[in-house]
Design an enzyme around this catalytic site. Structure first.
Site, mmCIF file in Angstrom:
data_model
loop_
_atom_site.group_PDB
_atom_site.id
_atom_site.type_symbol
_atom_site.label_atom_id
_atom_site.label_comp_id
_atom_site.label_asym_id
_atom_site.label_seq_id
_atom_site.Cartn_x
_atom_site.Cartn_y
_atom_site.Cartn_z
ATOM 1 N N LYS A 114 -4.406 -16.431 36.634
ATOM 2 C CA LYS A 114 -4.723 -15.240 36.358
ATOM 3 C C LYS A 114 -5.062 -14.308 37.245
ATOM 4 C CE LYS A 114 -5.893 -16.073 31.467
ATOM 5 N NZ LYS A 114 -6.754 -15.889 30.391
ATOM 6 N N LYS A 196 4.845 -22.431 30.144
ATOM 7 C CA LYS A 196 4.407 -22.359 28.947
ATOM 8 C C LYS A 196 4.812 -21.133 28.041
ATOM 9 C CE LYS A 196 -0.030 -20.868 28.097
ATOM 10 N NZ LYS A 196 -1.438 -20.777 28.067
ATOM 11 N N LYS A 199 1.276 -15.598 25.378
ATOM 12 C CA LYS A 199 1.162 -14.152 24.420
ATOM 13 C C LYS A 199 1.525 -13.208 25.709
ATOM 14 C CE LYS A 199 -3.050 -15.302 22.716
ATOM 15 N NZ LYS A 199 -3.794 -15.504 21.889
HETATM 16 P P1 AMP Z 1 -4.861 -18.548 23.358
HETATM 17 O O1 AMP Z 1 -3.853 -18.101 22.504
HETATM 18 O O2 AMP Z 1 -4.618 -18.568 24.801
HETATM 19 O O3 AMP Z 1 -6.267 -18.071 22.965
HETATM 20 O O4 AMP Z 1 -5.036 -20.162 23.140
HETATM 21 C C1 AMP Z 1 -5.285 -20.477 21.974
HETATM 22 C C2 AMP Z 1 -5.105 -22.172 21.491
HETATM 23 O O5 AMP Z 1 -3.787 -22.243 21.434
HETATM 24 C C3 AMP Z 1 -5.889 -23.001 22.695
HETATM 25 O O6 AMP Z 1 -6.107 -24.265 22.263
HETATM 26 C C4 AMP Z 1 -4.187 -23.173 23.760
HETATM 27 O O7 AMP Z 1 -4.512 -24.490 24.208
HETATM 28 C C5 AMP Z 1 -3.054 -23.232 22.456
HETATM 29 N N1 AMP Z 1 -2.013 -22.786 23.143
HETATM 30 C C6 AMP Z 1 -1.839 -21.566 23.676
HETATM 31 N N2 AMP Z 1 -0.442 -21.444 23.991
HETATM 32 C C7 AMP Z 1 -0.029 -22.526 23.766
HETATM 33 C C8 AMP Z 1 1.394 -23.270 23.804
HETATM 34 N N3 AMP Z 1 2.554 -22.657 24.621
HETATM 35 N N4 AMP Z 1 1.516 -24.343 23.507
HETATM 36 C C9 AMP Z 1 0.765 -25.292 23.038
HETATM 37 N N5 AMP Z 1 -0.737 -24.737 22.786
HETATM 38 C C10 AMP Z 1 -0.822 -23.463 23.026
#
Ligand code: AMP
Ligand code: TRP
Length: 333
Positions: A114, A196, A199
């Protein structure tokens, strides 16, 4: 009662990566851990480690809260809350910074990635983010923390901090264990399947949002990047696109990847992609319907109020005990 804790950042509309890596897993875990209480939250304090538009942030907080419920979480053993409404999270983050080494934070790959993307204006909040996350978990003495693959390193640091405090002050924190889904822990981008699904990817075609229209979902999957050898098999290294689609279908249908390969190996990519699109559309349809009822109801605010009260009760007690344990304030009578 034992606790399970997890959070999602309100940093943009949720996509199927976050859904399959976390929320769908929470729904399953609620079934298998009925004797545990779930503290799930919207990690808005985490979101401001990178500059955000304030109105956009506030809208997303509500959207993520509604999506948690729309995805089928049961209310009985759940406290759903907004992180910033429980002040102990910010307090705990500071205290834990005093038990965390700079070298440990410098090693965090997510920080490095980041910070590199941002180049200028990297805040110290982004740097100390893992201590905020450790606080989120340790405040509730979580036994398990369900997360996707990308959070493994932060979880390991949380465990190290807990063990360090316990060694110094006697058993005080429960040392948490990660719960990472077997399939779906890392859903990849549809346009660059070695990255990956995220968002924050500037390329909207790389992801499917939970609230996307059916025709957009179909378009995104039909145009997902694959390869030219025409063989349907699971080989993430050499065939990341097809492997990602198999993973998505497997995580949604709870069918093993081997089983899916057997079913589709004699078809072509178009037929297979259509089947993947059908199953994604079918999975998201009821979520979208529930979402539109929940977002416009008073039910959501009432449930968030209850969550806030539950979380504050547990977190305030723990932070008061921790202050005392490490010698802050006056001696208690
Ligand atoms: P975040 O949206 O970054 O706050 O992530 C929320 C949860 O979703 C966390 O447990 C991340 O590890 C999981 N996560 C986010 N992006 C992915 C992805 N592309 N594949 C699987 N898990 C994800
Ligand atoms: N840092 C996590 C992410 O970006 C979200 C999060 C914040 C979290 N606090 C947490 C996850 C505590 C599990 C437990 O995905």
């Amino acid at each position: 009662m034992k606790h399970i804790v997890s959070g999602i950042q309100p940093t943009g509309s949720l996509n199927i990566g976050t859904y399959l890596g976390s929320i769908k897993n929470f729904v399953k875990l609620q079934e298998s851990y009925q004797d545990h209480h779930f503290f799930l939250f919207i990690a808005d304090l985490h979101a401001i480690t990178i500059p955000r538009d304030r109105l956009e942030l506030r809208k997303t907080i509500k959207e993520v809260a509604a999506l948690y419920l729309a995805c089928g979480l049961k209310k009985d053993n759940l406290s759903l809350f907004i992180q910033s409404e429980v002040e102990a999270h910010s307090q705990m983050s500071y205290l834990l910074q005093c038990f965390t080494y700079i070298g440990e934070l410098e090693r965090m790959t997510q920080f490095k990635e980041k910070a590199q993307k941002q180049e200028t204006g990297v805040t110290s909040g982004l740097f100390t983010y893992p201590t905020l996350m450790a606080g989120d978990i340790l405040l509730y003495d979580a036994e398990y923390v369900p997360v996707g693959d990308d959070q493994k390193q932060h979880l390991e640091l949380t465990r190290d901090i807990a063990i360090r405090v316990n060694n110094r002050f006697g058993d005080f924190f429960t040392v948490p264990k990660p719960l990472i889904p077997k399939v779906g822990a890392r859903i990849m981008s549809l346009t660059e399947p070695t990255k990956k699904m995220s968002k924050s990817d500037t390329f909207v075609k790389s992801r499917i949002l939970l609230l996307d229209d059916e025709n957009i979902i179909r378009k995104r999957i039909m145009s997902a990047v694959t390869d030219t050898d025409g063989i349907i098999k699971f080989d993430p290294k050499n065939k990341p696109g097809i492997s990602n689609l198999l993973t998505i279908m497997s995580a949604i249908t709870n069918t093993s990847i081997e089983q899916l390969v057997t079913t589709y190996q004699n078809t072509d990519y178009k037929t297979f992609k259509e089947a993947v699109a059908d199953c994604v559309v079918a999975e998201l349809k009821p979520i979208k319907e529930k979402y539109s009822t929940i977002i416009n109801s008073g039910e959501l605010d009432a449930f968030l109020d209850k969550g806030k009260a539950d979380a504050n009760r547990v977190a305030r007690k723990k932070i008061a005990k921790f202050n005392h344990k490490i010698g802050l304030g006056r001696k208690q009578k």
